[in-house]
Design a protein around this motif. Structure first.
Motif, PDB file in Angstrom:
ATOM      1  N   VAL A  86       0.545   2.337  -1.980  1.00 13.17           N
ATOM      2  CA  VAL A  86      -0.024   1.865  -3.246  1.00 13.17           C
ATOM      3  C   VAL A  86       0.917   0.866  -3.914  1.00 13.17           C
ATOM      4  N   SER A  87       2.221   1.028  -3.709  1.00 17.05           N
ATOM      5  CA  SER A  87       3.207   0.131  -4.322  1.00 17.05           C
ATOM      6  C   SER A  87       3.137  -1.282  -3.772  1.00 17.05           C
ATOM      7  N   VAL A  88       2.484  -1.459  -2.618  1.00 16.28           N
ATOM      8  CA  VAL A  88       2.321  -2.806  -2.072  1.00 16.28           C
ATOM      9  C   VAL A  88       1.506  -3.669  -3.021  1.00 16.28           C
ATOM     10  N   LEU A  89       0.661  -3.036  -3.852  1.00 22.70           N
ATOM     11  CA  LEU A  89      -0.122  -3.756  -4.857  1.00 22.70           C
ATOM     12  C   LEU A  89       0.768  -3.965  -6.076  1.00 22.70           C
ATOM     13  N   PRO A  90       1.195  -5.189  -6.379  1.00 24.46           N
ATOM     14  CA  PRO A  90       2.169  -5.409  -7.442  1.00 24.46           C
ATOM     15  C   PRO A  90       1.594  -5.385  -8.854  1.00 24.46           C
ATOM     16  N   SER A  91       0.277  -5.248  -8.975  1.00 25.68           N
ATOM     17  CA  SER A  91      -0.338  -5.348 -10.292  1.00 25.68           C
ATOM     18  C   SER A  91      -0.352  -4.026 -11.054  1.00 25.68           C
ATOM     19  N   THR A  92       0.163  -2.958 -10.464  1.00 29.10           N
ATOM     20  CA  THR A  92       0.134  -1.657 -11.125  1.00 29.10           C
ATOM     21  C   THR A  92       1.361  -0.848 -10.720  1.00 29.10           C
ATOM     22  N   ALA A  93       1.754   0.079 -11.585  1.00 30.03           N
ATOM     23  CA  ALA A  93       2.895   0.941 -11.287  1.00 30.03           C
ATOM     24  C   ALA A  93       2.443   2.327 -10.851  1.00 30.03           C
ATOM     25  N   ILE A  94       1.161   2.486 -10.520  1.00 28.20           N
ATOM     26  CA  ILE A  94       0.686   3.799 -10.100  1.00 28.20           C
ATOM     27  C   ILE A  94       1.335   4.221  -8.786  1.00 28.20           C
ATOM     28  N   GLY A  95       1.690   3.241  -7.950  1.00 28.25           N
ATOM     29  CA  GLY A  95       2.391   3.556  -6.712  1.00 28.25           C
ATOM     30  C   GLY A  95       3.729   4.224  -6.983  1.00 28.25           C
ATOM     31  N   GLN A  96       4.446   3.742  -8.004  1.00 26.29           N
ATOM     32  CA  GLN A  96       5.721   4.365  -8.371  1.00 26.29           C
ATOM     33  C   GLN A  96       5.497   5.788  -8.892  1.00 26.29           C
ATOM     34  N   ALA A  97       4.382   6.017  -9.591  1.00 25.05           N
ATOM     35  CA  ALA A  97       4.085   7.357 -10.083  1.00 25.05           C
ATOM     36  C   ALA A  97       3.837   8.319  -8.924  1.00 25.05           C
ATOM     37  N   VAL A  98       3.059   7.877  -7.939  1.00 17.03           N
ATOM     38  CA  VAL A  98       2.804   8.710  -6.760  1.00 17.03           C
ATOM     39  C   VAL A  98       4.102   8.962  -5.997  1.00 17.03           C
ATOM     40  N   LEU A  99       4.900   7.908  -5.844  1.00 18.23           N
ATOM     41  CA  LEU A  99       6.195   8.053  -5.194  1.00 18.23           C
ATOM     42  C   LEU A  99       7.076   9.025  -5.974  1.00 18.23           C
ATOM     43  N   GLY A 100       6.989   8.966  -7.294  1.00 16.27           N
ATOM     44  CA  GLY A 100       7.774   9.868  -8.130  1.00 16.27           C
ATOM     45  C   GLY A 100       7.412  11.321  -7.910  1.00 16.27           C
ATOM     46  N   VAL A 101       6.115  11.609  -7.772  1.00 12.78           N
ATOM     47  CA  VAL A 101       5.690  12.989  -7.483  1.00 12.78           C
ATOM     48  C   VAL A 101       6.273  13.444  -6.152  1.00 12.78           C
TER      49      VAL A 101
END
Length: 205
Positions: free
Chosen positions: A170-185
């Motif tokens: 998800v982090s490959v998409l640079p327009s949102t930080a939701i990938g970092q949130a998933v990675l954080g979990v």
């Protein structure tokens, strides 16, 4: 000397991973809250909530570098050459994404006042768009590979490694930080995940 260094890395592995995951979750959630307002980006970057969001993501990225080094140090032999390559890519991506989050925290508020059209998308940013895409791509691919390396080595439970892969994707998409949130979990779960193989640090011939 090497044994002392290994013990130090083992001591910081859990708190660094837990801290990085926690602030990534906070930053990712705040990012989604700000997007739900529907305000233009040039206005959002002026808000105190955006400042908290950006500092959280920057802090998470910096802590993630320490967590990555400690995780690799503990399982270098188990994850093998593929894991080493994955850690290099993930580390490079994390350094690049740290620069992006620094810009978002300290540069974007000024851009929002001086050149709002740049943040609102009415002007094509050129090289900065390429840099944004490159940073997100290297970061995402690196953590996908590292998650796969953990799954292959089976040194942690499956769920945290799967979430690292998903968060990287998800982090490959640079327009949102939701990938970092998933990675954080995934990082938070990783911090509490038992290690299934005995620690074996890097071996030197």
């Amino acid at each position: 000397m090497s044994e002392v260094l290994v013990k130090r890395f083992e001591g910081v592995a859990k708190p660094a991973t837990l801290a990085a995951g926690t602030v990534f979750i906070v930053g990712g959630v705040l990012d989604q809250v700000l997007r739900l307002t529907g305000d233009p980006a040039s206005s959002i970057v002026q808000t105190p909530l955006y400042a908290v969001r950006s500092v959280a993501l920057l802090g998470g990225a910096l802590l993630l570098i320490l967590a990555l080094v400690s995780i690799y140090e503990r399982h270098a032999r188990n994850i093998g050459p593929f894991g080493f390559s994955a850690a290099i890519v993930a580390g490079t991506g994390t350094i690049l994404i740290s620069g992006l989050f620094w810009a978002e925290a300290f540069l974007y508020p000024t851009l929002g006042r001086v050149t709002p059209e740049l943040l609102d998308g009415s002007v094509r940013p050129g090289s900065s768009a390429f840099g944004l895409l490159l940073s997100a791509a290297v970061f995402g691919v690196g953590w996908i590979l590292l998650g796969i390396a953990m799954l292959r080595a089976r040194v942690y439970r499956v769920l945290p490694a799967v979430l690292l892969v998903l968060g990287g994707a998800v982090s490959v998409l640079p327009s949102t930080a939701i990938g970092q949130a998933v990675l954080g979990v995934g990082l938070v779960l990783l911090a509490f995940s038992p290690t299934y193989r005995k620690h074996e640090g890097p071996q030197r011939s």
